[in-house]
Design a protein around this motif. Structure first.
Motif, PDB file in Angstrom:
ATOM      1  N   TYR A 145       0.772 -16.402  12.210  1.00  0.00           N
ATOM      2  CA  TYR A 145       0.673 -17.283  10.748  1.00  0.00           C
ATOM      3  C   TYR A 145       1.922 -16.580  10.151  1.00  0.00           C
ATOM      4  O   TYR A 145       1.768 -15.544   9.663  1.00  0.00           O
ATOM      5  CB  TYR A 145       0.146 -17.682  10.144  1.00  0.00           C
ATOM      6  N   PRO A 146       3.410 -17.241   8.752  1.00  0.00           N
ATOM      7  CA  PRO A 146       3.977 -16.555   8.285  1.00  0.00           C
ATOM      8  C   PRO A 146       3.269 -16.150   7.123  1.00  0.00           C
ATOM      9  O   PRO A 146       3.211 -15.346   6.408  1.00  0.00           O
ATOM     10  CB  PRO A 146       4.839 -17.902   7.927  1.00  0.00           C
ATOM     11  N   ARG A 147       2.156 -16.534   6.801  1.00  0.00           N
ATOM     12  CA  ARG A 147       1.669 -16.574   6.124  1.00  0.00           C
ATOM     13  C   ARG A 147       0.906 -15.245   5.830  1.00  0.00           C
ATOM     14  O   ARG A 147       1.246 -14.928   4.876  1.00  0.00           O
ATOM     15  CB  ARG A 147      -0.079 -17.493   4.802  1.00  0.00           C
ATOM     16  N   ASP A 148       0.095 -14.877   7.214  1.00  0.00           N
ATOM     17  CA  ASP A 148       0.319 -13.611   7.532  1.00  0.00           C
ATOM     18  C   ASP A 148       0.651 -12.725   7.286  1.00  0.00           C
ATOM     19  O   ASP A 148       0.916 -11.350   7.063  1.00  0.00           O
ATOM     20  CB  ASP A 148      -1.144 -13.655   8.581  1.00  0.00           C
ATOM     21  N   VAL A 149       2.228 -12.575   7.806  1.00  0.00           N
ATOM     22  CA  VAL A 149       4.124 -11.883   7.672  1.00  0.00           C
ATOM     23  C   VAL A 149       3.778 -12.005   5.845  1.00  0.00           C
ATOM     24  O   VAL A 149       3.845 -10.484   5.825  1.00  0.00           O
ATOM     25  CB  VAL A 149       4.747 -12.646   8.192  1.00  0.00           C
ATOM     26  N   GLU A 150       3.737 -12.641   5.521  1.00  0.00           N
ATOM     27  CA  GLU A 150       4.438 -12.583   3.578  1.00  0.00           C
ATOM     28  C   GLU A 150       2.505 -11.771   3.735  1.00  0.00           C
ATOM     29  O   GLU A 150       3.825 -10.499   2.695  1.00  0.00           O
ATOM     30  CB  GLU A 150       4.148 -13.532   3.558  1.00  0.00           C
ATOM     31  N   LEU A 151       1.419 -11.270   3.841  1.00  0.00           N
ATOM     32  CA  LEU A 151       0.677 -10.518   3.163  1.00  0.00           C
ATOM     33  C   LEU A 151       1.171  -9.594   3.839  1.00  0.00           C
ATOM     34  O   LEU A 151       0.739  -8.256   2.619  1.00  0.00           O
ATOM     35  CB  LEU A 151      -0.658 -11.044   3.895  1.00  0.00           C
ATOM     36  N   LEU A 152       1.569  -8.757   5.015  1.00  0.00           N
ATOM     37  CA  LEU A 152       1.636  -7.855   5.549  1.00  0.00           C
ATOM     38  C   LEU A 152       2.482  -7.100   4.885  1.00  0.00           C
ATOM     39  O   LEU A 152       2.673  -5.823   4.275  1.00  0.00           O
ATOM     40  CB  LEU A 152       2.159  -7.695   7.095  1.00  0.00           C
ATOM     41  N   ASP A 153       3.748  -7.616   4.578  1.00  0.00           N
ATOM     42  CA  ASP A 153       4.848  -7.591   3.468  1.00  0.00           C
ATOM     43  C   ASP A 153       5.150  -7.536   2.502  1.00  0.00           C
ATOM     44  O   ASP A 153       5.224  -7.107   1.551  1.00  0.00           O
ATOM     45  CB  ASP A 153       6.041  -8.307   3.634  1.00  0.00           C
ATOM     46  N   GLU A 154       3.357  -7.119   2.009  1.00  0.00           N
ATOM     47  CA  GLU A 154       3.228  -6.888   0.521  1.00  0.00           C
ATOM     48  C   GLU A 154       2.828  -6.199   0.552  1.00  0.00           C
ATOM     49  O   GLU A 154       2.953  -5.263  -0.845  1.00  0.00           O
ATOM     50  CB  GLU A 154       1.863  -7.727   0.146  1.00  0.00           C
ATOM     51  N   LEU A 155       1.848  -5.233   1.614  1.00  0.00           N
ATOM     52  CA  LEU A 155       1.464  -3.655   1.158  1.00  0.00           C
ATOM     53  C   LEU A 155       2.654  -2.459   1.129  1.00  0.00           C
ATOM     54  O   LEU A 155       4.126  -2.600   1.061  1.00  0.00           O
ATOM     55  CB  LEU A 155       1.668  -3.586   2.681  1.00  0.00           C
ATOM     56  N   THR A 156       2.268  -2.466  -0.028  1.00  0.00           N
ATOM     57  CA  THR A 156       2.872  -0.754  -0.808  1.00  0.00           C
ATOM     58  C   THR A 156       2.460   0.178  -1.009  1.00  0.00           C
ATOM     59  O   THR A 156       1.409   0.517  -0.419  1.00  0.00           O
ATOM     60  CB  THR A 156       3.577  -1.509  -2.188  1.00  0.00           C
ATOM     61  N   VAL A 157       3.430   0.737  -2.009  1.00  0.00           N
ATOM     62  CA  VAL A 157       2.909   2.572  -2.483  1.00  0.00           C
ATOM     63  C   VAL A 157       1.242   2.427  -2.723  1.00  0.00           C
ATOM     64  O   VAL A 157       0.765   3.544  -2.339  1.00  0.00           O
ATOM     65  CB  VAL A 157       3.814   3.000  -2.781  1.00  0.00           C
ATOM     66  N   THR A 158       1.380   1.619  -3.631  1.00  0.00           N
ATOM     67  CA  THR A 158      -0.546   1.264  -4.344  1.00  0.00           C
ATOM     68  C   THR A 158      -1.062   1.405  -3.848  1.00  0.00           C
ATOM     69  O   THR A 158      -2.080   1.478  -3.065  1.00  0.00           O
ATOM     70  CB  THR A 158      -0.085   0.052  -5.122  1.00  0.00           C
ATOM     71  N   ALA A 159      -0.805   0.663  -2.145  1.00  0.00           N
ATOM     72  CA  ALA A 159      -2.360  -0.056  -1.341  1.00  0.00           C
ATOM     73  C   ALA A 159      -1.801   1.018  -0.026  1.00  0.00           C
ATOM     74  O   ALA A 159      -3.327   2.022  -0.016  1.00  0.00           O
ATOM     75  CB  ALA A 159      -1.175  -0.803  -0.117  1.00  0.00           C
ATOM     76  N   PHE A 160      -1.238   2.260  -0.144  1.00  0.00           N
ATOM     77  CA  PHE A 160      -0.979   3.022   0.969  1.00  0.00           C
ATOM     78  C   PHE A 160      -1.635   4.761  -0.431  1.00  0.00           C
ATOM     79  O   PHE A 160      -2.517   5.251   0.608  1.00  0.00           O
ATOM     80  CB  PHE A 160       0.486   3.592   1.591  1.00  0.00           C
ATOM     81  N   GLU A 161      -1.167   5.199  -0.922  1.00  0.00           N
ATOM     82  CA  GLU A 161      -1.414   5.965  -1.846  1.00  0.00           C
ATOM     83  C   GLU A 161      -2.286   6.067  -2.703  1.00  0.00           C
ATOM     84  O   GLU A 161      -2.765   6.981  -3.660  1.00  0.00           O
ATOM     85  CB  GLU A 161      -0.033   6.456  -2.527  1.00  0.00           C
ATOM     86  N   SER A 162      -3.047   4.702  -2.963  1.00  0.00           N
ATOM     87  CA  SER A 162      -3.766   4.562  -4.738  1.00  0.00           C
ATOM     88  C   SER A 162      -5.053   5.481  -4.069  1.00  0.00           C
ATOM     89  O   SER A 162      -5.363   4.620  -2.820  1.00  0.00           O
ATOM     90  CB  SER A 162      -3.153   3.908  -5.594  1.00  0.00           C
ATOM     91  N   SER A 163      -6.073   5.407  -5.052  1.00  0.00           N
ATOM     92  CA  SER A 163      -7.562   5.447  -5.339  1.00  0.00           C
ATOM     93  C   SER A 163      -8.116   4.429  -7.073  1.00  0.00           C
ATOM     94  O   SER A 163      -6.739   4.601  -7.802  1.00  0.00           O
ATOM     95  CB  SER A 163      -8.011   6.391  -4.473  1.00  0.00           C
ATOM     96  N   VAL A 164      -9.234   3.434  -6.597  1.00  0.00           N
ATOM     97  CA  VAL A 164      -9.890   3.205  -7.378  1.00  0.00           C
ATOM     98  C   VAL A 164     -10.498   3.878  -8.285  1.00  0.00           C
ATOM     99  O   VAL A 164     -11.417   4.640  -7.874  1.00  0.00           O
ATOM    100  CB  VAL A 164     -10.625   1.670  -7.122  1.00  0.00           C
TER     101      VAL A 164
END
Length: 297
Positions: A127-146
């Protein structure tokens, strides 16, 4: 006369689970035989469940992975075959370093689960909507902690309590809220709790700490009576530079000063409410105020 009441919205939640790969990040995708499609793990909310709880639970049920939530992504809105609107809330999530898919057992709902490089997943997703979610991944997701900032749950009224105010306990509703916080804090994988030494703050965090064996550090400098900007500044600096998943619990009057020490805008919270900070290298990258984190949706 035909009813004009709209059909209820179906609420669901899921995660984009990721890990570092050899050449690029990898994400978990699942295959549903009923629809013969590839998507991300997700599912409907159980009764009385928040989207935060559901997101982590659905990943565990569909893949066998116990994940820790990271930044929230945008919600998906679409119409399903019944004519109802469906809203799926998504989070970025990460499993422990030693996690694998060996616990997954194919079933009638999900018959295949795979780690895929992001570039391959982009081609595989149905689904294109899932691809859009995938494209939303950023450095905030990869490098941050909560880092979580929590307001204590509802306490007994001051006018009805004759003892020392630092010993004023939670009200019955506050105790229920503290219990509801347990799966929320668990979904974020909190490993350290820092709280005001006042009973109402300690009791807000104890159900989670007891359930998961997390140590609780008591800080008088987070209390209403002994709040100290010097203590708050020192705590904020340590918390922002730590990679541990920390929850800090304090009082409504202290929250503006704590937010200032953390370098974020003061945001009103309901009793038992929380803010989710995503931080890296001593800086806050983003702040979320989860809907329904202090009460079931």
């Amino acid at each position: 006369m035909m009813s004009t009441n709209p059909l209820p919205t179906v609420k669901a939640a899921g995660c984009l689970v990721w890990r570092h790969g050899s050449d690029e990040p990898e994400v978990v995708v699942v295959h549903r035989p009923r629809w013969d499609d590839w998507s991300f793990p997700k599912g409907k909310l159980d009764a009385g469940e928040t989207t935060i709880e559901a997101a982590a639970r659905e990943v565990a049920e569909e893949t066998g992975l116990r994940v820790r939530l990271g930044p929230r992504l945008h919600d998906d809105h679409y119409t399903i075959s019944s004519g109802q609107q469906k809203v799926v809330s998504y989070w970025v999530a990460k499993p422990p370093p030693d996690a694998n898919l060996a616990r997954f057992e194919p079933n009638s709902e999900i018959d295949d689960v795979r780690w895929m490089p992001v570039s391959q997943a982009r081609e595989q997703l149905s689904y294109p909507r899932d691809v859009e979610l995938l494209d939303e991944l950023t450095v905030t997701a990869f490098e941050s902690s909560v880092l979580l900032v929590v307001r204590h749950a509802e306490a007994r009224k001051r006018r009805t309590w004759r003892g020392d105010d630092t010993e004023r306990p939670l009200a019955a509703e506050g105790m229920r809220t503290a219990a509801r916080l347990v799966p929320v804090l668990a979904a974020y994988g909190v490993t350290r709790v820092v709280t005001s030494s006042s009973a109402r703050c300690v009791d807000t965090m104890l159900p989670y700490a007891n359930a998961f064996g997390v140590k609780v550090r008591l800080m008088p400098g987070l209390s209403e009576e002994k709040v100290s900007d010097k203590v708050l500044a020192r705590l904020a600096n340590k918390a922002l530079h730590s990679r541990k998943r920390i929850a800090i619990c304090t009082h409504r009057p202290v929250l503006p000063r704590l937010c200032s020490a953390l370098g974020i805008t003061d945001t009103p919270l309901a009793p038992g409410g929380l803010l989710v900070l995503h931080r890296a290298a001593g800086k806050v990258l983003s702040v979320e105020k989860p809907e329904g984190a202090d009460q079931p949706e």
